[in-house]
Design a protein around this motif. Structure first.
Motif, PDB file in Angstrom:
ATOM      1  N   SER A  31      52.226  31.217  51.666  1.00  0.00           N
ATOM      2  CA  SER A  31      50.953  31.512  51.007  1.00  0.00           C
ATOM      3  C   SER A  31      51.054  32.582  50.002  1.00  0.00           C
ATOM      4  O   SER A  31      50.400  32.527  48.864  1.00  0.00           O
ATOM      5  CB  SER A  31      50.083  32.287  52.210  1.00  0.00           C
ATOM      6  OG  SER A  31      48.820  32.783  51.536  1.00  0.00           O
ATOM      7  N   PHE A  32      52.089  33.581  50.059  1.00  0.00           N
ATOM      8  CA  PHE A  32      52.405  34.784  49.166  1.00  0.00           C
ATOM      9  C   PHE A  32      52.803  33.751  48.199  1.00  0.00           C
ATOM     10  O   PHE A  32      52.413  34.363  46.663  1.00  0.00           O
ATOM     11  CB  PHE A  32      53.043  35.639  49.600  1.00  0.00           C
ATOM     12  CG  PHE A  32      52.265  36.670  50.734  1.00  0.00           C
ATOM     13  CD1 PHE A  32      51.798  37.581  50.036  1.00  0.00           C
ATOM     14  CD2 PHE A  32      52.465  36.489  52.131  1.00  0.00           C
ATOM     15  CE1 PHE A  32      50.987  38.711  51.047  1.00  0.00           C
ATOM     16  CE2 PHE A  32      51.655  37.340  52.813  1.00  0.00           C
ATOM     17  CZ  PHE A  32      51.069  38.516  52.392  1.00  0.00           C
ATOM     18  N   TRP A  33      53.871  32.970  48.231  1.00  0.00           N
ATOM     19  CA  TRP A  33      54.646  32.512  47.264  1.00  0.00           C
ATOM     20  C   TRP A  33      53.730  31.672  46.139  1.00  0.00           C
ATOM     21  O   TRP A  33      53.456  31.611  45.151  1.00  0.00           O
ATOM     22  CB  TRP A  33      55.975  31.538  47.828  1.00  0.00           C
ATOM     23  CG  TRP A  33      56.836  31.392  46.776  1.00  0.00           C
ATOM     24  CD1 TRP A  33      57.236  30.477  46.135  1.00  0.00           C
ATOM     25  CD2 TRP A  33      57.784  32.396  46.544  1.00  0.00           C
ATOM     26  NE1 TRP A  33      58.237  30.536  45.284  1.00  0.00           N
ATOM     27  CE2 TRP A  33      58.750  31.656  45.554  1.00  0.00           C
ATOM     28  CE3 TRP A  33      58.452  33.809  47.092  1.00  0.00           C
ATOM     29  CZ2 TRP A  33      60.029  32.236  45.215  1.00  0.00           C
ATOM     30  CZ3 TRP A  33      59.310  34.410  46.570  1.00  0.00           C
ATOM     31  CH2 TRP A  33      60.261  33.630  45.455  1.00  0.00           C
ATOM     32  N   GLN A  34      53.035  30.634  47.192  1.00  0.00           N
ATOM     33  CA  GLN A  34      52.100  29.804  46.217  1.00  0.00           C
ATOM     34  C   GLN A  34      50.827  30.469  45.516  1.00  0.00           C
ATOM     35  O   GLN A  34      50.434  30.131  44.356  1.00  0.00           O
ATOM     36  CB  GLN A  34      51.600  28.622  46.924  1.00  0.00           C
ATOM     37  CG  GLN A  34      52.539  27.791  47.473  1.00  0.00           C
ATOM     38  CD  GLN A  34      52.155  26.605  48.319  1.00  0.00           C
ATOM     39  OE1 GLN A  34      50.996  26.653  48.817  1.00  0.00           O
ATOM     40  NE2 GLN A  34      53.033  25.713  48.762  1.00  0.00           N
ATOM     41  N   GLY A  35      50.553  31.647  46.067  1.00  0.00           N
ATOM     42  CA  GLY A  35      49.373  32.405  45.574  1.00  0.00           C
ATOM     43  C   GLY A  35      49.694  32.913  44.229  1.00  0.00           C
ATOM     44  O   GLY A  35      48.809  33.114  43.421  1.00  0.00           O
ATOM     45  N   ALA A  36      51.008  33.098  44.028  1.00  0.00           N
ATOM     46  CA  ALA A  36      51.363  33.544  42.402  1.00  0.00           C
ATOM     47  C   ALA A  36      51.023  32.766  41.429  1.00  0.00           C
ATOM     48  O   ALA A  36      50.910  33.044  40.227  1.00  0.00           O
ATOM     49  CB  ALA A  36      52.769  33.901  42.504  1.00  0.00           C
ATOM     50  N   GLN A  37      50.781  31.548  41.842  1.00  0.00           N
ATOM     51  CA  GLN A  37      50.279  30.349  40.824  1.00  0.00           C
ATOM     52  C   GLN A  37      48.934  30.406  40.469  1.00  0.00           C
ATOM     53  O   GLN A  37      48.533  29.419  39.643  1.00  0.00           O
ATOM     54  CB  GLN A  37      51.015  29.082  41.256  1.00  0.00           C
ATOM     55  CG  GLN A  37      52.430  28.997  41.707  1.00  0.00           C
ATOM     56  CD  GLN A  37      53.253  29.364  40.597  1.00  0.00           C
ATOM     57  OE1 GLN A  37      52.924  29.025  39.319  1.00  0.00           O
ATOM     58  NE2 GLN A  37      54.574  29.926  40.944  1.00  0.00           N
ATOM     59  N   LEU A  38      47.883  30.845  41.296  1.00  0.00           N
ATOM     60  CA  LEU A  38      46.715  30.774  41.040  1.00  0.00           C
ATOM     61  C   LEU A  38      46.130  31.119  40.042  1.00  0.00           C
ATOM     62  O   LEU A  38      46.899  32.229  39.185  1.00  0.00           O
ATOM     63  CB  LEU A  38      45.971  31.482  42.284  1.00  0.00           C
ATOM     64  CG  LEU A  38      46.098  30.951  43.721  1.00  0.00           C
ATOM     65  CD1 LEU A  38      45.298  32.054  44.731  1.00  0.00           C
ATOM     66  CD2 LEU A  38      45.352  29.602  43.758  1.00  0.00           C
TER      67      LEU A  38
END
Length: 295
Positions: A31-38
């Motif tokens: 969640s934290f890792w993919q959230g950086a792509q938002l």
């Protein structure tokens, strides 16, 4: 509380809160890792990042996440705690707040972030820390104050939750209508979206007589947390089990998990957690001592 008890209890709270927070980051790393792509269009800063109006570069976020996890390990071990303590507490607060700055403000991380700030800026590594023996402490006022503050934070967060229910739900909340409708709506929405939901909650909403006492009990548990800073061990034990049961019911009826209290770590400041830790340490020393003699 004796000098050694206060020192050791705060050290155990360091291990529990730091270990929990570090494991939480690892388990939720996707969640934290993919959230950086938002996209930046979804950014609306909250809390300590209220000024945020665009996302951080993904690489910067990824590096910050890895550094935060490493700091969490050092925090838990008590290594160079004067640096690792405040740094991890602040880093966890920032990274958790950043994840909430994309339109999904959740409150599962609030209490642990506050507890980490208390522990991180306290002498929580005066016992059971990596690379050093236990040293005698003559003044434990800072240890006592940190533990008391952690208890106050538990009390305040639960009381605020209870007051919010009454403020927004009013008399309808205590009558159980708001609670019943909320459980029905939450499970139906999740089912339509294909998200994990609770078939138990969906089945229970047909029994309207269950919800008035459930709503009253929920509010009573949350508001009675105001007694925790002044109550003794028996009251704190009764309240902790009631609050833990409340979270288990929420998990069963709405598939909403509050891992910090469900694991019991949120309630650790209420108990003499140094006692089992002391026994574990003594047992370990005895085993290693016997092993050395046998060799």
């Amino acid at each position: 509380m004796t000098d050694s008890s206060a020192t050791e209890r705060l050290a155990v709270l360091r291990i529990l809160t730091g270990g929990y927070a570090t494991l939480f980051l690892i388990v939720r790393s996707r969640s934290f890792w993919q959230g950086a792509q938002l996209p930046s269009s979804r950014v609306e800063g909250v809390g300590v990042l209220w000024f945020l109006d665009e996302r951080w570069p993904p690489l910067s976020m990824h590096v910050f996440f890895v550094v935060t996890v490493v700091l969490g390990v050092l925090f838990t071990l008590g290594w160079r705690f004067r640096l690792s303590g405040p740094m991890f507490a602040f880093a966890f607060l920032v990274i958790a707040t950043y994840r909430m700055s994309f339109g999904h403000v959740i409150h599962t991380e609030h209490l642990v972030a506050l507890h980490l700030l208390v522990v991180g800026f306290s002498p929580a590594a005066d016992a059971w820390r990596c690379g050093s023996h236990h040293r005698p402490i003559t003044n434990t006022s800072a240890h006592d104050a940190a533990i008391r503050l952690m208890i106050w934070l538990v009390a305040i967060t639960y009381v605020l939750a209870g007051l919010a229910k009454i403020r927004h739900g009013g008399w309808d909340w205590l009558q159980g209508d708001v609670l019943r409708n909320h459980i029905a709506y939450d499970n139906l929405r999740k089912e339509l979206l294909g998200s994990p939901h609770s078939p138990i909650g969906g089945w229970l909403v047909r029994f309207d007589w269950l919800f008035p006492p459930a709503a009253v009990a929920t509010t009573a548990v949350e508001l009675s947390a105001a007694l925790l800073p002044f109550g003794g061990p028996r009251l704190r034990t009764i309240w902790a089990f009631a609050a833990w049961g409340f979270h288990i019911v929420v998990l069963m009826t709405m598939a909403i998990d509050f891992p910090y209290p469900v694991t019991g770590i949120a309630f650790a400041p209420l108990f003499a957690v140094e006692v089992p830790m002391r026994r574990i340490v003594e047992h370990t020393r005895l085993r290693f001592g016997r092993a050395r003699v046998s060799t």
